[in-house]
Design an enzyme around this catalytic site. Structure first.
Site, mmCIF file in Angstrom:
data_model
loop_
_atom_site.group_PDB
_atom_site.id
_atom_site.type_symbol
_atom_site.label_atom_id
_atom_site.label_comp_id
_atom_site.label_asym_id
_atom_site.label_seq_id
_atom_site.Cartn_x
_atom_site.Cartn_y
_atom_site.Cartn_z
ATOM 1 N N LYS A 141 0.820 -1.217 0.000
ATOM 2 C CA LYS A 141 0.000 0.000 0.000
ATOM 3 C C LYS A 141 0.853 1.267 0.000
ATOM 4 O O LYS A 141 0.408 2.314 -0.453
ATOM 5 C CB LYS A 141 -0.961 -0.017 1.177
ATOM 6 C CG LYS A 141 -2.023 -1.094 1.001
ATOM 7 C CD LYS A 141 -3.107 -1.036 2.055
ATOM 8 C CE LYS A 141 -4.213 -2.027 1.751
ATOM 9 N NZ LYS A 141 -3.794 -3.439 1.917
HETATM 10 C C1 LIG Z 1 -4.390 -4.556 1.262
HETATM 11 C C2 LIG Z 1 -3.588 -5.806 1.130
HETATM 12 C C3 LIG Z 1 -3.948 -6.839 0.213
HETATM 13 C C4 LIG Z 1 -5.201 -6.782 -0.634
HETATM 14 O O1 LIG Z 1 -5.141 -5.796 -1.638
HETATM 15 P P1 LIG Z 1 -6.505 -5.320 -2.361
HETATM 16 O O2 LIG Z 1 -6.109 -4.165 -3.202
HETATM 17 O O3 LIG Z 1 -7.409 -4.906 -1.212
HETATM 18 O O4 LIG Z 1 -7.056 -6.460 -3.105
HETATM 19 C C5 LIG Z 1 -3.115 -7.942 0.097
HETATM 20 N N1 LIG Z 1 -2.006 -8.063 0.859
HETATM 21 C C6 LIG Z 1 -1.630 -7.109 1.751
HETATM 22 C C7 LIG Z 1 -0.401 -7.321 2.561
HETATM 23 C C8 LIG Z 1 -2.406 -5.949 1.924
HETATM 24 O O5 LIG Z 1 -2.037 -5.016 2.816
#
Ligand SMILES: *Cc1c(COP(=O)(O)O)cnc(C)c1O
Length: 490
Positions: A141
Site C-alpha cells: 500500500k
Molecule cells: C491490502 C492488502 C492486500 C489486498 O489488496 P486489495 O487491493 O485490497 O485487493 C493484500 N495483501 C496485503 C499485505 C495488503 O495489505
C-alpha cells in the site's frame, strides 16, 4: 480480453510526450473520468482525486484507456522504475506540470529500501516474486500512498485548502496513510484503531510516528466500532464541513493509478512483448484491478489470478457469476479478510459494457437481496482473462514452509496465499509473477509458526520496538472523538 472491443485510438496531441509514454486517447488531450453508475457529470483527474467516491455512489474510472503501444513497451524494458512510473501515469493525470510530477514520483520512491522499488526475484523455473514491500510500512500500500500523499498535498496547497483526513484501520492502511501524510502541510491526519486488537508491529508503525499533523487514536472498542465512529463523523454535516473531512481509502482512483506502474515494470522485464501471468493476493480488488487496467492499456497479460483466503467472495463470483457476501472469518492474512470488494464495481462496469444503469441495478440488488448474479454474457469475458483460487489456512501455512525449504526465503501469509494459488493453477511456459504484498516481518508471528524461524525487521525499522509511542486512548463515543479532533485541529 474481450470485455469490450478495445478501441485503438489514433494518436493526436501526444507530441509533447516523450517517446515511449502511453498515448492519450484521441477524443481529447486529457483523460476524463466517469462514474460506474453513470449519474454524475464527468470529472478531471484532480476532481476524482479530491472526490474519492462519486456522489451517485459509484467509482470513477477513465472514460477511455490510454494506449501502451508495442514500441512504447520495448522502450520501457530496462528503464528505471521512476521513468516507467512517469510514462505510464502521465496520460491519466492533469493539473500538474510535467517536471513537478516527475519530482513527486522521485520523492515518493526515494524512501524505499530497494533502489528498484519493485524488484523481481526468481523462486523457480518461470516463476518470479515481485517484491512490493520495500516501502516505509512494509506492505504494497506504500507504493500508492507515498505518491498519493504528495499529489494530494500539492493540489490542496495550490488551492489554498486544508483538509482533515480521518480513517479507521485494522492494520495496514492506517500505517501507510500516516507515513504518506506525515509532515504534509495541508493535511491533518487522524487514524482510529481498536485498542489492543491489532498486532504490536502494526500499532507501533502508527504510534511511533512523531509528526505534528499525525494523530493516532486507540478506541476502546472493536474495528467495527471504529468504522461506525468514522461513519458518524462523515454523517454529521456540520462537523464534516467545519473540519473539511476527507478520506483516502482504496476506492480513490489515484491509488489504483499508482499500482498500474509495477505491472508494466515487471512484465516488460520478462517480455517486453511476451504475455505474462500475474497472481495477486486479493481483498478489496484494488491491486488486481490495476493489473486489469495495464492489460486494457495494451500490456500483454495472459492471466490475472485473484488469490483469496477463506473470504472467497471473488473466487465464488468467478466460478459461478454470483456475487454474495457472507460473514468475514479471521485468517493469518488479515488484510484480505474482506467480504465486499469495493473496487470490483470498476470491473463490473466494463463487464456490463459500461452501462451505469445496469451496474446501479446490480448494486441495488446487492443491498436489498444480499446478492446479485450475472449471466454468461458477462461472466464469459471475465473468465477469458481472470482466474481465481481460495486458499485455506493449512495450505497457507504449508506454503510458507515449502517456500522456505525450496528457496530459503520467508514470505508473509498474504504472499503465501498467492503462491499457493499459482502452484494450484499450474506453472507452464508463460512466465508467472506473484505479487509479494507484505514483508514477512510484518506478520512475524504467523511466519514464525509456519516456518519455525522468525523473520527479522529490515534495517530501516529495526528499532521499531525501541521507539517512543504517541497515541490517545478514547472511549467508543462519537462526541468524545469529535471533541478531541476539534481540539487538535484548531
Ligand atoms: C491490502 C492488502 C492486500 C489486498 O489488496 P486489495 O487491493 O485490497 O485487493 C493484500 N495483501 C496485503 C499485505 C495488503 O495489505
Amino acid at each position: 480480453m474481450g470485455v469490450r472491443p478495445a478501441r485503438l485510438p489514433l494518436d493526436r496531441g501526444a507530441d509533447r510526450l516523450a517517446a515511449g509514454t502511453a498515448r492519450r486517447p484521441e477524443s481529447s488531450s486529457l483523460v476524463h473520468y466517469v462514474s460506474s453508475r453513470g449519474r454524475v457529470p464527468d470529472l478531471s483527474f484532480e476532481g476524482v482525486m479530491r472526490a474519492g467516491l462519486a456522489a451517485d455512489g459509484g467509482l470513477y474510472v477513465p472514460a477511455e484507456w490510454p494506449r501502451l503501444e508495442p514500441a512504447a513497451l520495448r522502450e520501457l524494458a530496462g528503464a528505471p522504475y521512476r521513468e516507467v512510473a512517469f510514462r505510464v501515469m502521465w496520460p491519466f493525470v492533469d493539473g500538474f506540470e510535467e517536471a513537478r510530477f516527475r519530482e513527486l514520483i522521485a520523492e515518493a520512491y526515494a524512501g524505499f529500501a530497494h533502489a528498484e522499488v519493485a524488484p523481481l526475484v526468481q523462486i523457480g523455473p518461470g516463476h518470479w516474486l515481485m517484491e512490493l514491500f520495500h516501502g516505509p510500512t512494509l506492505a504494497f500500500k506504500d507504493v500508492a500512498m507515498q505518491l498519493l500523499g504528495r499529489m494530494f498535498d500539492e493540489v490542496l496547497d495550490r488551492r489554498g485548502e486544508r483538509v482533515t483526513i480521518v480513517g479507521a484501520t485494522s492494520g495496514d492502511t492506517g500505517a501507510a496513510a500516516i507515513e504518506a501524510f506525515r509532515e504534509r502541510q495541508a493535511v491533518e491526519v487522524f487514524i482510529l484503531y481498536p485498542d489492543g486488537r491489532i498486532s504490536e508491529a502494526q500499532r507501533r508503525q502508527m504510534t511511533t510516528v512523531d509528526a505534528p499533523n499525525v494523530h493516532t487514536i486507540a478506541i476502546q472498542g472493536t474495528f467495527d466500532d471504529c468504522q461506525a465512529l468514522l461513519k458518524g463523523m462523515f454523517n454529521d454535516a456540520g462537523f464534516r464541513e467545519e473540519l473539511r473531512l476527507s478520506a483516502v481509502n482504496s476506492i480513490n482512483w489515484a491509488r489504483v493509478l499508482a499500482q498500474i506502474v509495477y505491472y508494466v515494470y515487471a512484465a516488460v522485464q520478462l517480455g517486453p512483448e511476451r504475455p505474462v501471468r500475474f497472481v495477486v493476493p486479493t481483498g478489496n480488488f484494488g491491486d488486481i484491478y490495476a493489473g486489469y487496467v495495464a492489460h486494457r492499456m495494451g500490456l500483454p497479460v495472459a492471466r490475472l489470478v485473484a488469490a483469496t483466503n477463506r473470504n472467497d467472495i471473488l473466487h465464488r463470483f468467478f466460478q459461478s457469476g454470483e456475487y454474495r457476501p457472507s460473514t468475514v472469518v479471521a485468517t493469518q492474512s488479515p488484510s484480505m479478510d474482506i467480504q465486499v470488494a469495493s473496487n470490483f464495481e470498476r470491473l463490473l462496469f466494463d463487464l456490463c459494457d459500461r452501462d451505469g444503469a445496469e451496474v446501479s441495478t446490480l448494486m441495488r440488488q446487492l443491498e436489498t437481496e444480499g446478492r446479485f448474479v450475472v449471466g454468461d454474457n458477462r461472466l464469459g469475458p471475465a473468465r477469458a482473462l481472470f482466474a481465481s483460487a481460495s486458499i485455506d489456512e493449512a495450505e497457507t501455512t504449508a506454503t510458507i514452509r515449502r517456500v522456505r525449504e525450496m528457496t530459503g526465503m520467508l514470505v508473509d501469509p498474504h504472499t503465501a496465499v498467492g503462491i499457493a494459488a499459482a502452484w494450484a493453477g499450474g506453472l507452464d511456459a508463460t512466465p508467472t509473477i506473484n505479487l509479494a504484498t507484505a514483508h514477512a516481518a510484518k506478520f512475524g508471528d504467523a511466519v514464525a509458526r509456519a516456518a519455525g524461524t522468525a523473520p527479522a525487521l529490515p534495517a530501516h525499522i529495526a528499532d521499531l520496538y525501541q521507539r517512543e509511542e504517541h497515541f490517545t486512548v478514547l472511549p467508543n463515543d462519537l462526541e468524545a472523538v469529535q471533541a478531541h479532533i476539534r481540539a487538535q485541529v484548531h
